[in-house]
Design an enzyme around this catalytic site. Structure first.
Site, PDB file in Angstrom:
ATOM      1  N   HIS A 192      -5.109  -1.066  -6.982  1.00 55.12           N
ATOM      2  CA  HIS A 192      -4.961  -1.121  -8.444  1.00 55.12           C
ATOM      3  C   HIS A 192      -3.921  -2.152  -8.843  1.00 55.12           C
ATOM      4  O   HIS A 192      -2.866  -2.263  -8.234  1.00 55.12           O
ATOM      5  CB  HIS A 192      -4.710   0.255  -9.062  1.00 55.12           C
ATOM      6  CG  HIS A 192      -3.369   0.862  -8.837  1.00 55.12           C
ATOM      7  ND1 HIS A 192      -2.303   0.622  -9.678  1.00 55.12           N
ATOM      8  CD2 HIS A 192      -2.902   1.709  -7.891  1.00 55.12           C
ATOM      9  CE1 HIS A 192      -1.249   1.315  -9.257  1.00 55.12           C
ATOM     10  NE2 HIS A 192      -1.581   1.978  -8.176  1.00 55.12           N
ATOM     11  N   ASP A 209       3.817  -0.440  -5.713  1.00 52.84           N
ATOM     12  CA  ASP A 209       2.794   0.353  -6.418  1.00 52.84           C
ATOM     13  C   ASP A 209       2.216  -0.413  -7.583  1.00 52.84           C
ATOM     14  O   ASP A 209       2.751  -0.369  -8.677  1.00 52.84           O
ATOM     15  CB  ASP A 209       3.433   1.668  -6.886  1.00 52.84           C
ATOM     16  CG  ASP A 209       2.422   2.636  -7.465  1.00 52.84           C
ATOM     17  OD1 ASP A 209       1.216   2.392  -7.324  1.00 52.84           O
ATOM     18  OD2 ASP A 209       2.852   3.644  -8.058  1.00 52.84           O
ATOM     19  N   GLU A 243      -4.987   2.558 -13.216  1.00 44.89           N
ATOM     20  CA  GLU A 243      -4.887   3.693 -12.289  1.00 44.89           C
ATOM     21  C   GLU A 243      -3.812   4.649 -12.776  1.00 44.89           C
ATOM     22  O   GLU A 243      -3.961   5.870 -12.727  1.00 44.89           O
ATOM     23  CB  GLU A 243      -4.547   3.183 -10.874  1.00 44.89           C
ATOM     24  CG  GLU A 243      -4.630   4.241  -9.784  1.00 44.89           C
ATOM     25  CD  GLU A 243      -3.297   4.919  -9.460  1.00 44.89           C
ATOM     26  OE1 GLU A 243      -3.285   5.827  -8.629  1.00 44.89           O
ATOM     27  OE2 GLU A 243      -2.253   4.543 -10.051  1.00 44.89           O
ATOM     28  N   GLU A 244      -2.715   4.070 -13.284  1.00 46.56           N
ATOM     29  CA  GLU A 244      -1.564   4.879 -13.681  1.00 46.56           C
ATOM     30  C   GLU A 244      -1.826   5.708 -14.948  1.00 46.56           C
ATOM     31  O   GLU A 244      -1.070   6.615 -15.266  1.00 46.56           O
ATOM     32  CB  GLU A 244      -0.331   3.987 -13.892  1.00 46.56           C
ATOM     33  CG  GLU A 244       0.074   3.151 -12.672  1.00 46.56           C
ATOM     34  CD  GLU A 244       0.714   3.969 -11.559  1.00 46.56           C
ATOM     35  OE1 GLU A 244       0.786   5.207 -11.680  1.00 46.56           O
ATOM     36  OE2 GLU A 244       1.145   3.354 -10.560  1.00 46.56           O
ATOM     37  N   ASP A 270      -3.323   1.568  -1.623  1.00 44.95           N
ATOM     38  CA  ASP A 270      -2.351   1.788  -2.693  1.00 44.95           C
ATOM     39  C   ASP A 270      -0.994   2.073  -2.052  1.00 44.95           C
ATOM     40  O   ASP A 270      -0.770   3.181  -1.554  1.00 44.95           O
ATOM     41  CB  ASP A 270      -2.819   2.968  -3.563  1.00 44.95           C
ATOM     42  CG  ASP A 270      -1.956   3.169  -4.802  1.00 44.95           C
ATOM     43  OD1 ASP A 270      -0.958   2.447  -4.964  1.00 44.95           O
ATOM     44  OD2 ASP A 270      -2.289   4.063  -5.614  1.00 44.95           O
ATOM     45  N   HIS A 348       7.419   3.511  -9.894  1.00 41.96           N
ATOM     46  CA  HIS A 348       7.482   3.926 -11.311  1.00 41.96           C
ATOM     47  C   HIS A 348       8.881   3.731 -11.890  1.00 41.96           C
ATOM     48  O   HIS A 348       9.288   4.458 -12.794  1.00 41.96           O
ATOM     49  CB  HIS A 348       7.022   5.388 -11.495  1.00 41.96           C
ATOM     50  CG  HIS A 348       5.628   5.632 -10.984  1.00 41.96           C
ATOM     51  ND1 HIS A 348       5.126   6.880 -10.719  1.00 41.96           N
ATOM     52  CD2 HIS A 348       4.630   4.757 -10.677  1.00 41.96           C
ATOM     53  CE1 HIS A 348       3.883   6.776 -10.274  1.00 41.96           C
ATOM     54  NE2 HIS A 348       3.561   5.505 -10.226  1.00 41.96           N
TER      55      HIS A 348
END
Ligand SMILES: *[C@@H]1O[C@H](CO)[C@@H](O)[C@H](O)[C@H]1NC(C)=O
Ligand SMILES: *[C@@H]1O[C@H](CO)[C@@H](O)[C@H](O)[C@H]1NC(C)=O
Length: 384
Positions: A192, A209, A243-244, A270, A348
């Site tokens: 992603h 990520d 994706e998130e 991922d 994140h």
């Protein structure tokens, strides 16, 4: 940091005032460069529960609490269309003569350059202007690699396209047509492209990520072209948007394929960069909510072609884009940088950077590029 997020969230909510009994769509004004309306209602599916309506803000809060979900607002029918073809089986790898020479040509150079560029966008959030810009850059880079490394005859079999989404950042698909006239099977390798901060409006370089997976599979694509690999079955590389946001991009693509595209296997990459200090370098094989025969096949590929071993691990329901393909009834698998417990804890956040620690390893990523090449060549060389 937690309390800062809470404060910002509170300030946002407080700025919403009822006019004629309606909520003001405040997010557009409050956060320039984003088209994320925090009060918009979304239909969300969590493990073992009927879908529930919640606002974008409640989605963010659920994610902050570590809850994983599909946002099914636009893909409610995914998984309801019957399969046309029987599921393929995965025989033991036997294309060693073809795979090994290609593995030798893989390099960390391209991934390093590409990831430096990809992480230079403030965020790749799927509803941000910079997330759209990073997607345009990614597609341009794929096109450049195609013309630089692909022979004319191979380039004639390749199509690079955007799969459009309503939110702005599109998914990107590079397809190499297979030569078979009898086998319509498609092999998918995915990652992603989007990133997010726990509070979406803050910076999110997303190096691991999933910048890492994105450039990992791009390097595999480059190597297949450089080797002038003409597959028998078609091979597609997918870079999903959103994706998130609850696997939005991959669900949309899987829904478009469901019932008519014969997807033989889908492999998700991922987070491929992190080797936690003091741990053994290994490939984490996700064992829950995946296709077990395909996962066993990945085990064999790792034993045969990689310089590091595998380890079994779990990541929970709806934890990455392979879950969308599983929902559509296709065999899918997911390999990650380590056990879930030893994976990168900076994700994140603004600290998901290449240079945050020497635990971020381009050599580790290279092992995953090997796996994607082996997956493509082994499954793309055979036909039914
Ligand atoms: C490898 O196995 C596949 C599937 O069983 C078969 O179709 C193919 O011919 C084999 N290839 C080689 C090089 O033996
Ligand atoms: C790939 O194959 C499909 C289906 O046969 C065909 O429609 C398409 O034009 C081909 N694309 C390229 C780039 O050859």
């Amino acid at each position: 940091m937690k309390s800062l997020f809470a404060l910002v969230a509170l300030a946002v909510v407080a700025s919403a005032s009822p006019i004629d009994g309606e909520q003001v769509p405040f997010a557009l004004e409050s956060f320039p460069g984003f088209s994320l309306d925090l009060s918009a209602q979304r239909l969300v599916e969590m493990q073992g529960q009927p879908p529930v309506w919640m606002s974008e803000l409640e989605k963010i809060q659920a994610k902050q609490r570590g809850i994983k979900f599909f946002d099914i607002t636009d893909t409610r029918d995914l998984g309801t269309v019957p399969r046309l073809q029987a599921k393929a089986s995965f025989p033991s790898p036997n294309a060693t003569e073809k795979v090994k020479p290609i593995l030798k040509t893989l390099s960390t150079k391209g991934p390093e350059e590409n990831l430096r560029e990809f992480t230079s966008f403030r965020t790749r959030h799927y509803r941000s202007d910079t997330g759209r810009q990073s997607q345009v850059w990614l597609k341009k880079r794929i096109s450049e690699i195609t013309s630089e490394w692909g022979s004319k005859s191979l380039q004639n079999k390749i199509k690079i396209s955007e799969f459009s989404h309503s939110w702005g950042q599109n998914s990107v698909i590079a397809r190499i047509n297979g030569s078979s006239t009898t086998d319509d099977g498609v092999i998918i390798i995915g990652a992603h492209q989007d990133s997010t901060n726990m509070w979406p409006f803050l910076p999110a370089p997303g190096a691991d990520d999933d910048g890492s997976g994105s450039v990992t599979i791009l390097e595999s694509y480059r190597a297949l072209l450089a080797a002038d690999f003409h597959p028998v079955r078609s091979i597609e590389f997918h870079w999903y948007s959103a994706e998130e946001g609850g696997l939005l991009g991959s669900q949309a693509v899987a829904q478009a394929y469901e019932g008519h595209v014969n997807v033989i296997a889908m492999s998700q990459f991922d987070m491929t960069a992190w080797v936690k200090r003091g741990t053994r370098e290994e490939v984490g094989l996700i064992m829950d909510f995946v296709d077990l025969p395909l996962t066993e096949f990945n085990k064999q590929l790792i034993d045969l072609y990689l310089d590091i071993p595998w380890v079994e691990t779990k990541c929970g329901y709806a934890c990455s884009d392979h879950a969308s393909w599983r929902k559509a009834g296709y065999p899918s698998s997911f390999t990650i940088e380590s056990t879930f417990e030893n994976s990168n804890k900076n994700i994140h956040s603004a600290n998901d950077r290449i240079d945050v620690s020497d635990e971020f390893s381009f050599l580790h990523m290279l092992e995953f590029s090997k796996l994607a090449v082996a997956f493509a060549v082994e499954l793309g060389s055979v036909s039914n």
